[in-house]
Design an enzyme around this catalytic site. Sequence first.
Site, PDB file in Angstrom:
ATOM      1  N   ARG A  52      -1.221  86.776 -56.620  1.00  0.00           N
ATOM      2  CA  ARG A  52      -0.906  85.858 -55.517  1.00  0.00           C
ATOM      3  C   ARG A  52      -0.588  84.463 -56.079  1.00  0.00           C
ATOM      4  NH1 ARG A  52      -3.214  80.727 -53.721  1.00  0.00           N
ATOM      5  NH2 ARG A  52      -2.683  80.500 -51.536  1.00  0.00           N
ATOM      6  N   THR A  79      -8.184  72.376 -55.677  1.00  0.00           N
ATOM      7  CA  THR A  79      -7.016  72.099 -56.521  1.00  0.00           C
ATOM      8  C   THR A  79      -7.012  70.650 -56.983  1.00  0.00           C
ATOM      9  OG1 THR A  79      -5.721  73.791 -55.450  1.00  0.00           O
ATOM     10  CG2 THR A  79      -4.484  71.935 -56.316  1.00  0.00           C
ATOM     11  N   GLY A 126       0.144  80.473 -54.981  1.00  0.00           N
ATOM     12  CA  GLY A 126       0.058  79.506 -53.888  1.00  0.00           C
ATOM     13  C   GLY A 126       1.175  78.479 -53.956  1.00  0.00           C
TER      14      GLY A 126
END
Length: 341
Positions: A236, A208, A238
């Site tokens: 999904r 990231t 995060g």
Amino acid sequence: MPVYKILVHGGAGTIRKEDMSAELEAAYKQGLEAALNAGYRLLEKGGTALDAIKAAVVSLEDNILFNAGRGSVFCKDGSQEMDASVMEGKTLMAGAVSAVRNIKNPVELAYAIMTQSPHVMLNGQGAFEFAKLHGLAIEPDEYFFSAFRYEQWKQMQGSDDFALDHNVKLQAETQAGNSFSNDNPSVAKAAEGKPSSAKVREGRKFGTVGAVAVDMQGNIAAATSTGGMTNKRWGRVGDSPIIGAGTYANNKTCAISCTGHGEPFIRAVTAYDVSCLMEYKGLSLEEAIHGVVHDKLLKLDGEGGMIGVDAKGNAAMVFNSEGMYRGLKGSNGENQVLIYK
Ligand code: ASP
């Protein structure tokens, strides 16, 4: 003299010098430097912290080495879904986007949501429609493709596991150039189903990207952008786009951008927790970040790290993993790009 400063990160995890070629290390450092310079140039001219972090994150999203924008990891279904967020410390305004596909710069979309809508977060198709409406750059799947990330995903395809970016680490990673290229996706796609020659090593590495900055006016801001985790279930989300978890900024306390295993970061409300420790307990930025990264997160098995800055220009880059791609550039002459502990 007003202090201005920018910090960036490009992910944390099991990043060891012995696993890295000199060439790849140089490429990562160049990527971090380019991002710092993109933001610093604006700060130097009196630009806002918000514009500076946006420019830095765009630069990292455009760099195929990092797991954000171009070069994002693959989901379980072979798609690439991205999350991003941005927050301004002066106004507490925030924008975020989750599970978007084909958006060239998800951080730009998060910024557009913050500045041009009454909402904080848009998701998936709705976010995509908003991006089109506001003329943001859209790219075909091929643009985001990286042979390296694809090979990582192939190691996990069909399993229910999902990896923290480079949880599946390939021998190919040590070869800068080809393995990260997206010149010929069809070559890698044609290899589908065939046994991979790449040697798999275990390692936890999060790719990231994020930036925090303080400008001449003493305003701070934070942004984070990610492709998430390899083989994640599509849909999904995060910590990166969640205000308070992966990103937070408040002029009274700090601007924070996180990287690591998203689920513990969400459960620990990590970025906001640093801010709360400063606001309610009077801790310094450094003390607050250390407490969260080395104590609270570890208790939840939360591997990763974060970068932070306050309105006075105090800065911290702290992680509980083996390494974190990180850098800092400030008006007092500081200029650092670091990878390992
Ligand atoms: N925090 C990100 C996520 O869980 C991953 C990362 O930092 O690399 O989606």
